[in-house]
Design a protein around this motif. Structure first.
Motif: not given
Length: 209
Positions: A102-131
């Motif tokens: 995050v914040g590293n413009a030189q490294m595209p996120l898609y380089y991490y692959g779909s497996v890791i990115l799906k996990s990250e999306v799920k992690n972020l969605e779980g933090r919505i509404g979490d105080d």
């Protein structure tokens, strides 16, 4: 310590009930003064509680907005990785989580692959509404509990702005009222009212401080 008590003598006619009137009048003023002082303190605490609640709502809004922006960013990268057939990180030293770039413009996120990115999306969605995702939340929660405790304690407080050591007594000797003394009596009663009002303002400043 100097004696701060005061004794007032009134002269009145035989059909008057000056002592009863004075006792009820003074007690009413003292009671109203105490109630107003407590009410001012409670109002100040209520205003502080509303302010803390507004701060929390503002932080909640900022949290969810930031998380949704992150989800949108990861979703775009996930779509690109999926379309490109990239399931695993294409560079061995990228690590195991997309969050490190995050914040590293030189490294595209898609380089991490779909497996890791799906996990990250799920992690972020779980933090919505979490105080707990709000760094300031523990401090705000502790402050709110303190305000509630102070409000509960204030509800049990008994304030005596003026201590009446002795009620007015009816004398057995009745005399014709003296105009001068009557004027003095009203002046003293007015002075007592002014004193109580000044005391209210002083206590109000103390509570707000």
């Amino acid at each position: 310590a100097p004696d701060k008590s005061a004794k007032i003598t009134f002269r009145f006619g035989s059909d008057a009930r000056g002592a009863d009137f004075l006792n009820s009048y003074v007690k009413a003023i003292v009671s109203d003064t105490a109630a107003e002082m407590i009410g001012d303190g409670a109002a100040s605490l209520q205003a502080l509680r509303v302010e803390k609640q507004r701060d929390l709502e503002r932080l909640r809004g900022q949290r969810d907005t930031t998380l949704k922006q992150g989800i949108a960013r990861y979703d775009d990268a996930l779509n690109t990785a999926t379309a490109s057939g990239i399931e695993r990180p294409i560079v061995s030293n990228l690590g195991s989580t997309a969050a490190v770039v995050v914040g590293n413009a030189q490294m595209p996120l898609y380089y991490y692959g779909s497996v890791i990115l799906k996990s990250e999306v799920k992690n972020l969605e779980g933090r919505i509404g979490d105080d707990l995702a709000i760094p300031e939340f523990p401090a705000l929660q502790a402050s709110s509990k303190d305000i509630e405790s102070r409000l509960a304690a204030l509800a049990q407080v008994k304030i005596a702005p003026v201590i009446i050591s002795e009620d007015a007594l009816q004398s057995d000797v009745a005399v014709t009222p003296s105009p001068g003394l009557a004027a003095l009596g009203f002046l003293l009663i007015g002075g007592l009212s002014g004193y109580l009002w000044a005391l209210i303002r002083a206590r109000r400043r103390i509570v707000k401080a």
